[in-house]
Design an enzyme around this catalytic site. Structure first.
Site, PDB file in Angstrom:
ATOM      1  N   HIS A  94      45.940  27.315 -10.545  1.00  0.00           N
ATOM      2  CA  HIS A  94      44.752  26.584 -10.129  1.00  0.00           C
ATOM      3  C   HIS A  94      44.901  25.082 -10.331  1.00  0.00           C
ATOM      4  O   HIS A  94      43.944  24.330 -10.201  1.00  0.00           O
ATOM      5  CB  HIS A  94      43.521  27.097 -10.889  1.00  0.00           C
ATOM      6  CG  HIS A  94      42.246  26.974 -10.130  1.00  0.00           C
ATOM      7  ND1 HIS A  94      41.343  25.966 -10.343  1.00  0.00           N
ATOM      8  CD2 HIS A  94      41.728  27.733  -9.141  1.00  0.00           C
ATOM      9  CE1 HIS A  94      40.308  26.113  -9.527  1.00  0.00           C
ATOM     10  NE2 HIS A  94      40.519  27.173  -8.789  1.00  0.00           N
ATOM     11  N   ASP A 161      33.365  26.481 -15.169  1.00  0.00           N
ATOM     12  CA  ASP A 161      32.484  26.973 -14.111  1.00  0.00           C
ATOM     13  C   ASP A 161      33.106  28.134 -13.338  1.00  0.00           C
ATOM     14  O   ASP A 161      32.397  28.927 -12.721  1.00  0.00           O
ATOM     15  CB  ASP A 161      32.154  25.846 -13.130  1.00  0.00           C
ATOM     16  CG  ASP A 161      31.105  24.888 -13.680  1.00  0.00           C
ATOM     17  OD1 ASP A 161      30.404  25.251 -14.643  1.00  0.00           O
ATOM     18  OD2 ASP A 161      30.983  23.770 -13.146  1.00  0.00           O
ATOM     19  N   GLU A 271      24.031  20.669 -16.544  1.00  0.00           N
ATOM     20  CA  GLU A 271      24.946  20.016 -15.619  1.00  0.00           C
ATOM     21  C   GLU A 271      24.124  19.245 -14.593  1.00  0.00           C
ATOM     22  O   GLU A 271      22.942  19.526 -14.378  1.00  0.00           O
ATOM     23  CB  GLU A 271      25.846  21.018 -14.886  1.00  0.00           C
ATOM     24  CG  GLU A 271      27.070  21.422 -15.672  1.00  0.00           C
ATOM     25  CD  GLU A 271      28.148  22.072 -14.815  1.00  0.00           C
ATOM     26  OE1 GLU A 271      29.144  22.526 -15.399  1.00  0.00           O
ATOM     27  OE2 GLU A 271      28.012  22.120 -13.574  1.00  0.00           O
TER      28      GLU A 271
END
Length: 513
Positions: A94, A161, A271
């Site tokens: 990733h 997240d 957030e």
């Protein structure tokens, strides 16, 4: 300084007849371990790219270990070569700029261990000194940790997240999300690790045992060792969440309210994000708003151009279900959001934490996930966040109108981070995480890269001492500037734990492609 070389030819002919193994020292690399290598085009093609789709670096071989000992022997073999070859640990791949690649070296597929019960299991335990904790393999996904610990009514407290990332991958960076203001990043919630250093040494480390390696590896960008096990803090898991989003057109009110919320007890997640023409209310991060809500928000967006969204969550369970609404209301009293733009929903704890997955699957089905992702993540000091808004959000992103993807902006508390770790953050007590999670077609990613460069140049010229998260630099001087006062320690740790510069060449700190 030693530099890595291409993998020796004796190891690049995997798949040839058995006599091949006679050229290798049997005490270091047995035939069984040699059989774990892949040099076929499919394996090397996968390991030559990553989520970012911006960098290509082809390894000579891909290694699929079946045990931690396999990795130990691989690194020892390289370390004892006259000219070592480079090795990169790869989890989910990733990374966005080749950080988990090894040109002409070996990429170790860490997820191979998660399929081995002895090496990849998740074990939940309790002690009087630590409380509840889980021992987790470095190649395990966080989603698997969540599901396994929930069977015991427990869960980790700090998340990213996106949960389809490996433990070793996030701990090598920091691991941040909306829980970080309260619980700290994931690297602040680790008791112990097993690490294989660049010398091939298997070391168990913690704050009290081999502490120098422990602090080096956490946030160390893979430079000092490969994490094969982490002992992670757990707490009782809630069942449900109250999830609220509030809209602002005034950036000052938006940031003041965020800073207030992270200074008090009560919320579990805070957030913020931007809503712009190319960053719609619903995106792959979560489909929170109903169609009628989106129409209402779009009308507001037409009027103001940029809307700021404050997102908060409070956990609850069967014991607190009757009081959670009242407690949440008290926490939100006095905030300066637009009164007619408050949106609430209840969700399960699991669905909230795993909210990005559904967006990913939808984009995958449309062929829109496997595209270039020129992401830019920054930590910006609180004292300069207003300047950043004016210079970047308004004058660059809004005016140029080519940003496609979520834009995050939320504060964190420095006192939740341990400065002995390798991770670098601004010096101020409060700083903001800025995430420009951009995506593009194959033909226009360079325009977004140019925009990223413009943002970084603006920060430099304006004296905004931002720090890159998931950093990417191309020169030694840039890395020295990034680490600042930590550079000397970082370099000393490299000399001690990976003196031949074998590990994580894709970061381009001590090696180059």
């Amino acid at each position: 300084m030693a530099t890595s070389s291409p993998i020796p030819s004796s190891m690049s002919i995997i798949g040839k007849p058995r006599p091949w193994a006679n050229s290798l020292p049997h005490e270091l690399l047995t035939i069984e371990i040699a059989d774990r290598f892949r040099v076929d085009s499919d394996a090397t093609k996968l390991a030559s790219s990553d989520f970012g789709k911006l960098v290509q670096a082809k390894p000579a071989a891909v290694f699929h270990p079946s045990s931690v000992d396999d990795i130990v022997n691989l690194i020892k073999f390289s370390y004892n070569c006259q000219v070592p070859f480079s090795i990169a640990a790869r989890g989910r791949g990733h990374s966005v700029r080749g950080q988990a690649m090894a040109q002409n070296g070996v990429v170790v597929e860490m997820t191979s261990l998660k399929h081995n019960n002895n090496e990849g299991g998740i074990r939940v335990s309790h002690s009087s000194s630590l409380g509840f904790y889980a021992d987790v393999a470095g190649g395990q996904f966080w989603i698997d940790v969540l599901q396994a610990t929930l069977e015991h009514g427990l869960a980790p407290v700090s998340w990213t997240d996106y949960l389809y990332l490996t433990i070793g991958g996030t701990l090598s960076n920091a691991g941040i999300s909306g829980q970080s203001f309260r619980y700290g990043p994931q690297i602040s919630n680790v008791f112990e690790m097993d690490v294989i250093t660049g010398k091939g040494e298997f070391v168990t480390c913690s704050k009290h045992i081999n502490s120098k390696l422990f602090y080096a590896v956490l946030g160390g960008l893979g430079q000092f060792g490969i994490i094969t096990r982490a002992r992670i803090s757990l707490e009782r898991a809630p069942n449900k969440v109250k999830w609220v989003r509030m809209l602002y057109h005034d950036f000052s009110a938006f940031t003041t309210d965020q800073e207030h919320l992270i200074s008090i007890n009560g919320l579990d997640y805070v957030e913020g994000s931007l809503i712009m023409n190319h960053s719609p209310p619903n995106n792959w991060r979560s489909s929170f708003f109903s169609p009628s809500d989106q129409m209402k928000i779009n009308s507001l967006l037409t009027k103001h151009g940029i809307i700021y969204c404050l997102e908060v969550v409070k956990y609850y369970d069967d014991l607190t279900i009757d009081s959670v609404d009242e407690e949440l209301q008290l926490l939100l009293n006095g905030l300066r959001f637009l009164p007619n733009f408050v949106f609430k929903k209840d969700d399960s704890f699991v669905d909230f934490l795993n909210r990005v997955r559904s967006g990913e699957l939808k984009l995958q089905a449309k062929g829109l996930w496997d595209v270039p992702h020129p992401w830019l993540n920054l930590f910006v000091p609180k004292s300069r966040i207003m300047d950043f808004n004016a210079g970047v959000f308004i004058n660059i992103l809004h005016k140029q109108n080519k940003t496609t993807g979520p834009i995050l902006v939320y504060p964190m508390n420095r006192n939740k981070w341990d400065d002995r770790m390798s991770a670098v953050i601004p010096e101020e007590d409060t700083f903001y995480s800025i995430g420009l999670l951009l995506s593009s077609g194959d033909s226009d990613w360079e325009a977004l890269e140019d925009q990223n460069k413009e943002i970084l140049e603006f920060c430099e010229k304006s004296g905004i001492h931002a720090k890159q998260y998931l950093p990417h630099y191309k020169t030694r001087e840039e890395w020295k500037n990034h680490f600042g006062a930590k550079w000397e320690t970082f370099e000393e740790r490299k000399d001690q734990f990976d003196p031949k510069r074998i590990l994580s060449p894709g970061q381009i700190i001590f090696n180059s492609f």
